[in-house]
Design a protein around this motif. Structure first.
Motif: not given
Lengths: 116, 112
Positions: B36, B38, B41-44, B88, B90, B103-104
């Motif tokens: 995913y 991101q 300020g947004q969702g995944l 970012e 994930f 994952g982080a």
């Protein structure tokens, strides 16, 4: 995100007060989830629902409760907010098992909650 | 116990350079695997997924990932990074609707 809406987008609340976050979907998906996102932890599951009135705990459920009275709405309640619950909260939806997890999740845009 | 590891917290690449983001997992059987993205300020948003078949999967925005069973890895790649890829990322694994693990995250910075 299309088909899934979270409200409010931002909230500041005081320690000890109850807070309810709302997730609304228009996809008619059976599964709904609440996650919290914190730096260094990725997303952690709080609670999920597999149907109306059917819910279960995730890995970080302490201090949270949920309700699902309609297919489209999944509410997350912080019973007595604490500073450790300051986080970004995401709702997600997915199709039922028969359609395969291969579809993945669809996420809302998140709610940024600050507990002061 | 099920787990997902993204070893790199932050990666910086130059625009136009290639990219590889690492993901390793620990699971009892081959799970479904996801990447995913991101934006701030947004969702995944789902980039791609793997659950069977060809181990090299193509996703949106020019991304691809390769599943390597022997290494329990599912690394994300892109041949040429664009400034808009800064975000970012994930990795996630799961077998059922109620056991998805994330994952982080790896934060990608793109230099001009």
């Amino acid at each position: 995100d299309a088909g899934i809406t979270q409200s409010p987008r931002h909230k500041v609340t005081e320690t000890g007060t109850p807070v309810t976050l709302r997730c609304h979907q228009t996809e008619n998906h059976r599964y709904m989830y609440w996650y919290r996102q914190d730096p260094g932890h990725g997303l952690r599951l709080i609670h999920y629902s597999y149907g109306v009135k059917d819910t279960d705990k995730g890995e970080v459920s302490d201090g949270y409760s949920v309700s699902r009275s309609k297919t489209e709405d999944f509410l997350l309640t912080l019973e007595s907010a604490t500073s450790s619950q300051t986080s970004v909260y995401f709702c997600a939806i997915s199709p039922p098992p028969g359609q395969g997890l291969g579809y993945g999740y669809t996420f809302g845009s998140g709610t940024r909650l600050t507990v002061v | 116990a099920q787990s997902v590891t993204q070893p790199d917290i932050h990666i910086t690449v130059s625009e136009g350079a290639s990219l590889e983001l690492r993901c390793n997992y620990s699971y009892g059987a081959t799970p479904y695997l996801f990447w995913y993205v991101q934006s701030p300020g947004q969702g995944l948003q789902l980039l791609l997924k793997y659950f069977s078949g060809d181990t090299l999967v193509q996703g949106i925005k020019g991304f691809e990932a390769e599943f390597k069973r022997s290494q329990s890895s599912f690394n994300l790649r892109k041949p040429s990074v664009h400034w808009s890829d800064a975000a970012e990322y994930f990795c996630a694994v799961g077998q059922n609707n109620n056991d998805m693990r994330f994952g982080a995250g790896t934060r990608l910075t793109v230099k001009p």
